[in-house]
Design an enzyme around this catalytic site. Structure first.
Site, PDB file in Angstrom:
ATOM      1  CG  ASP A  26      -2.010  -0.991   1.190  1.00 31.54           C
ATOM      2  OD1 ASP A  26      -2.212  -1.586   0.123  1.00 31.54           O
ATOM      3  OD2 ASP A  26      -2.672  -1.191   2.222  1.00 31.54           O
TER       4      ASP A  26
ATOM      5  CG  ASP B 196      -9.693  -5.254   5.544  1.00 30.68           C
ATOM      6  OD1 ASP B 196     -10.717  -5.645   4.964  1.00 30.68           O
ATOM      7  OD2 ASP B 196      -8.787  -4.618   4.979  1.00 30.68           O
TER       8      ASP B 196
END
Length: 290
Positions: free
Chosen positions: A12, A243
């Site tokens: 990321d 998540d």
């Protein structure tokens, strides 16, 4: 009962910005960091940090060994993680001053899944085992079908949702964990009560956990409905909150906790996650919830 998470692994690239960029606009970023991420990786870490054993299946490129090392260091079983000749999946993430984000995904190795790989892994799991899926890999339809044939408990976090995912046979899903946007895409209605009503009509044998951000979450199974208020938190970055919630909820469910406990502890974990920057690094360990 074993949990198999067949999911994505990303690098990321997170840009700190004043406001999310608009079409045709060029803006400056105040900072750039590279973090491990991917919904699959994040949810595996959340399950493990909640205290449950987890097997992670997926694909990385040669540039993604740091992701394997992170998972292994946390105790995630990476027996079914494969290296392929493709760049590791990655994400470009903008995070504004309020902590909100927007994300561009590049699938890379995450999109290299094929039927032979899926079937070879599922041979190691059976009736009553849990299969966790998101939508950052390819081959979701086959995984659902094969797991259903094996009488596995199929958990779908339909994120990021798109037309391709909507072609899957959702009648074979055991548990949906989704937000309002995803619920609206699946049902065609937008109000939370209508989403739950349509889900009950269309998928009467499935459990549903609908996450509502600062409004908390709702669990539904047939006529049973339970509500969990959100835990107040100072928001720095919402990237891995969903998540974290998913991983904690599923780990506690697999441990035999009540639905009320699962919702409450998952909400606490998500509240801790939004207080830290980054994805994987923001997911709390079980001891932190105390």
């Amino acid at each position: 009962m074993k949990i198999l998470n067949f999911g994505s692994l990303n690098l990321d690239y997170v840009y700190a910005v004043k406001e999310i960029v608009k079409p045709g606009e060029t803006i400056d970023s105040f900072d750039l960091q590279c973090y491990p991420g991917g919904k699959g990786l994040n949810q595996s870490l959340a399950i493990r940090r909640a205290g449950h054993e987890i097997f992670h299946a997926g694909m990385i490129g040669v540039d993604g060994e740091s992701l394997r090392e992170l998972l292994v260091a946390d105790g995630v079983d990476c027996t079914y993680l494969k290296v392929v000749a493709k760049r590791t999946g990655n994400a470009i993430i903008q995070v504004d001053e309020s902590g909100q984000n927007c994300i561009i995904l590049y699938g890379g190795a995450n999109r290299m899944n094929d039927p032979s790989f899926s079937e070879a892994i599922l041979k190691n799991f059976g009736e009553g085992d849990i299969l966790l899926l998101q939508n950052e890999i390819n081959g979701i339809d086959l995984l659902i079908e094969k797991a259903y044939q094996k009488k596995m408990y199929i958990v779908l976090n339909p994120s990021p949702i798109n037309d391709e995912l909507l072609k899957c046979d959702f009648s074979k899903v055991s548990l949906f964990i989704m937000n309002e946007h995803e619920g609206a895409m699946i049902t065609g209605v937008s109000d939370e009560s209508d989403i739950l009503r349509v889900m009950r009509q269309k998928y009467q044998h499935a459990e549903v956990v609908l996450t509502l951000g600062e409004k908390g979450s709702i669990y539904q199974y047939q006529e049973m409905v339970l509500k969990q208020p959100a835990i107040p938190a100072a928001v720095k970055d919402t990237t891995a909150a969903g998540d974290t919630f998913t991983g904690y909820y599923l780990a506690l469910k697999a441990d035999g906790k009540t639905i009320e406990d699962c919702l409450e502890q998952a909400s606490k974990a998500a509240a801790l996650a939004v207080g830290k920057k980054g994805a994987a690094g923001s997911i709390p360990y079980q001891d932190e919830l105390k």
